[in-house]
Scaffold this motif. Structure first.
Motif, PDB file in Angstrom:
ATOM      1  N   TYR A   8       0.834  -1.205   0.000  1.00 44.54           N
ATOM      2  CA  TYR A   8       0.000   0.000   0.000  1.00 44.54           C
ATOM      3  C   TYR A   8       0.863   1.247   0.000  1.00 44.54           C
ATOM      4  O   TYR A   8       1.796   1.380   0.756  1.00 44.54           O
ATOM      5  CB  TYR A   8      -0.933   0.015   1.216  1.00 44.54           C
ATOM      6  CG  TYR A   8      -1.628   1.340   1.383  1.00 44.54           C
ATOM      7  CD1 TYR A   8      -2.669   1.694   0.547  1.00 44.54           C
ATOM      8  CD2 TYR A   8      -1.202   2.248   2.337  1.00 44.54           C
ATOM      9  CE1 TYR A   8      -3.290   2.914   0.668  1.00 44.54           C
ATOM     10  CE2 TYR A   8      -1.823   3.472   2.469  1.00 44.54           C
ATOM     11  CZ  TYR A   8      -2.865   3.797   1.635  1.00 44.54           C
ATOM     12  OH  TYR A   8      -3.467   5.016   1.751  1.00 44.54           O
ATOM     13  N   ARG A   9       0.546   2.150  -0.869  1.00 49.84           N
ATOM     14  CA  ARG A   9       1.145   3.468  -0.910  1.00 49.84           C
ATOM     15  C   ARG A   9      -0.016   4.455  -0.921  1.00 49.84           C
ATOM     16  O   ARG A   9      -1.151   4.080  -1.141  1.00 49.84           O
ATOM     17  CB  ARG A   9       1.991   3.637  -2.162  1.00 49.84           C
ATOM     18  CG  ARG A   9       3.245   2.755  -2.173  1.00 49.84           C
ATOM     19  CD  ARG A   9       3.993   2.980  -3.456  1.00 49.84           C
ATOM     20  NE  ARG A   9       5.110   2.181  -3.828  1.00 49.84           N
ATOM     21  CZ  ARG A   9       5.414   0.949  -3.550  1.00 49.84           C
ATOM     22  NH1 ARG A   9       4.672   0.258  -2.790  1.00 49.84           N
ATOM     23  NH2 ARG A   9       6.470   0.341  -4.005  1.00 49.84           N
ATOM     24  N   ILE A  14     -10.175   7.612  -6.786  1.00 48.21           N
ATOM     25  CA  ILE A  14     -10.737   7.164  -8.056  1.00 48.21           C
ATOM     26  C   ILE A  14     -11.007   8.353  -8.986  1.00 48.21           C
ATOM     27  O   ILE A  14     -10.790   8.255 -10.197  1.00 48.21           O
ATOM     28  CB  ILE A  14     -11.999   6.304  -7.841  1.00 48.21           C
ATOM     29  CG1 ILE A  14     -12.387   5.596  -9.144  1.00 48.21           C
ATOM     30  CG2 ILE A  14     -13.139   7.119  -7.269  1.00 48.21           C
ATOM     31  CD1 ILE A  14     -13.396   4.495  -8.955  1.00 48.21           C
ATOM     32  N   GLU A  15     -11.427   9.464  -8.429  1.00 45.07           N
ATOM     33  CA  GLU A  15     -11.692  10.650  -9.251  1.00 45.07           C
ATOM     34  C   GLU A  15     -10.399  11.194  -9.848  1.00 45.07           C
ATOM     35  O   GLU A  15     -10.347  11.550 -11.028  1.00 45.07           O
ATOM     36  CB  GLU A  15     -12.394  11.735  -8.428  1.00 45.07           C
ATOM     37  CG  GLU A  15     -13.823  11.388  -8.033  1.00 45.07           C
ATOM     38  CD  GLU A  15     -13.914  10.422  -6.846  1.00 45.07           C
ATOM     39  OE1 GLU A  15     -12.902  10.215  -6.141  1.00 45.07           O
ATOM     40  OE2 GLU A  15     -15.006   9.875  -6.631  1.00 45.07           O
ATOM     41  N   PRO A  43      -6.651   2.743   4.754  1.00 51.47           N
ATOM     42  CA  PRO A  43      -7.171   2.188   6.014  1.00 51.47           C
ATOM     43  C   PRO A  43      -8.678   2.358   6.200  1.00 51.47           C
ATOM     44  O   PRO A  43      -9.301   1.599   6.941  1.00 51.47           O
ATOM     45  CB  PRO A  43      -6.391   2.964   7.083  1.00 51.47           C
ATOM     46  CG  PRO A  43      -5.110   3.326   6.396  1.00 51.47           C
ATOM     47  CD  PRO A  43      -5.494   3.604   4.970  1.00 51.47           C
ATOM     48  N   ASP A  44      -9.278   3.319   5.512  1.00 53.37           N
ATOM     49  CA  ASP A  44     -10.724   3.529   5.606  1.00 53.37           C
ATOM     50  C   ASP A  44     -11.506   2.730   4.568  1.00 53.37           C
ATOM     51  O   ASP A  44     -12.723   2.851   4.466  1.00 53.37           O
ATOM     52  CB  ASP A  44     -11.050   5.018   5.464  1.00 53.37           C
ATOM     53  CG  ASP A  44     -10.481   5.838   6.600  1.00 53.37           C
ATOM     54  OD1 ASP A  44     -10.447   5.324   7.744  1.00 53.37           O
ATOM     55  OD2 ASP A  44     -10.062   6.980   6.348  1.00 53.37           O
ATOM     56  N   GLY A  45     -10.807   1.936   3.755  1.00 53.51           N
ATOM     57  CA  GLY A  45     -11.469   1.105   2.757  1.00 53.51           C
ATOM     58  C   GLY A  45     -11.718   1.770   1.422  1.00 53.51           C
ATOM     59  O   GLY A  45     -12.335   1.182   0.538  1.00 53.51           O
ATOM     60  N   ARG A  46     -11.237   3.006   1.243  1.00 52.84           N
ATOM     61  CA  ARG A  46     -11.416   3.691  -0.044  1.00 52.84           C
ATOM     62  C   ARG A  46     -10.377   3.200  -1.047  1.00 52.84           C
ATOM     63  O   ARG A  46      -9.244   2.900  -0.691  1.00 52.84           O
ATOM     64  CB  ARG A  46     -11.283   5.197   0.151  1.00 52.84           C
ATOM     65  CG  ARG A  46     -12.425   5.806   0.947  1.00 52.84           C
ATOM     66  CD  ARG A  46     -12.242   7.299   1.068  1.00 52.84           C
ATOM     67  NE  ARG A  46     -11.000   7.591   1.768  1.00 52.84           N
ATOM     68  CZ  ARG A  46     -10.923   8.176   2.964  1.00 52.84           C
ATOM     69  NH1 ARG A  46     -12.015   8.559   3.577  1.00 52.84           N
ATOM     70  NH2 ARG A  46      -9.757   8.391   3.530  1.00 52.84           N
ATOM     71  N   LEU A  47     -10.792   3.128  -2.302  1.00 58.07           N
ATOM     72  CA  LEU A  47      -9.896   2.685  -3.365  1.00 58.07           C
ATOM     73  C   LEU A  47      -8.801   3.712  -3.592  1.00 58.07           C
ATOM     74  O   LEU A  47      -9.055   4.920  -3.617  1.00 58.07           O
ATOM     75  CB  LEU A  47     -10.677   2.470  -4.663  1.00 58.07           C
ATOM     76  CG  LEU A  47     -11.804   1.438  -4.611  1.00 58.07           C
ATOM     77  CD1 LEU A  47     -12.506   1.382  -5.958  1.00 58.07           C
ATOM     78  CD2 LEU A  47     -11.283   0.079  -4.208  1.00 58.07           C
TER      79      LEU A  47
END
Length: 104
Positions: A8-9, A14-15, A43-47
């Motif tokens: 993870y970096r 997505i936008e 960590p919040d589950g966002r792509l």
């Protein structure tokens, strides 16, 4: 966290990714849903998308426009190309080891 293309970096949203690739965010979501690209998650589950994902989308674009592949065919071809890259990397590592052994 580990994603399909490495550790993870920070990456981009997505936008931001859609704007950088010239794709509509919904098309990016479709690629994700179909498994054509596998973004990391924060960590919040966002792509989150990184530079490896840009390369992947460029490859998808070339296959769609150049060969006219549908989404199912894209998945197969991308899987095969990924496997070829893995095998080439393994072979390169094996060749480097063989060369070192022969020099001793």
């Amino acid at each position: 966290m580990v994603g399909a293309y490495g550790t993870y970096r920070a990456g981009v949203t997505i936008e931001e990714f859609a704007a950088a690739t010239g794709l509509h965010p919904e098309l990016v979501r479709r690629y994700v849903t179909l498994g054509l690209i596998e973004p990391d998650t924060d960590p919040d589950g966002r792509l989150r998308f990184g530079t490896a994902h840009l390369t992947r989308v460029a490859r998808i674009h070339r296959l769609r426009t150049g060969l006219g592949l549908n989404y199912a065919a894209l998945g197969v071809v991308l899987d095969l190309l990924d496997r070829i890259e893995e095998l080439e990397a393994a072979l390169a590592g094996r060749t480097a080891t063989t060369v070192r052994v022969r020099r001793r």
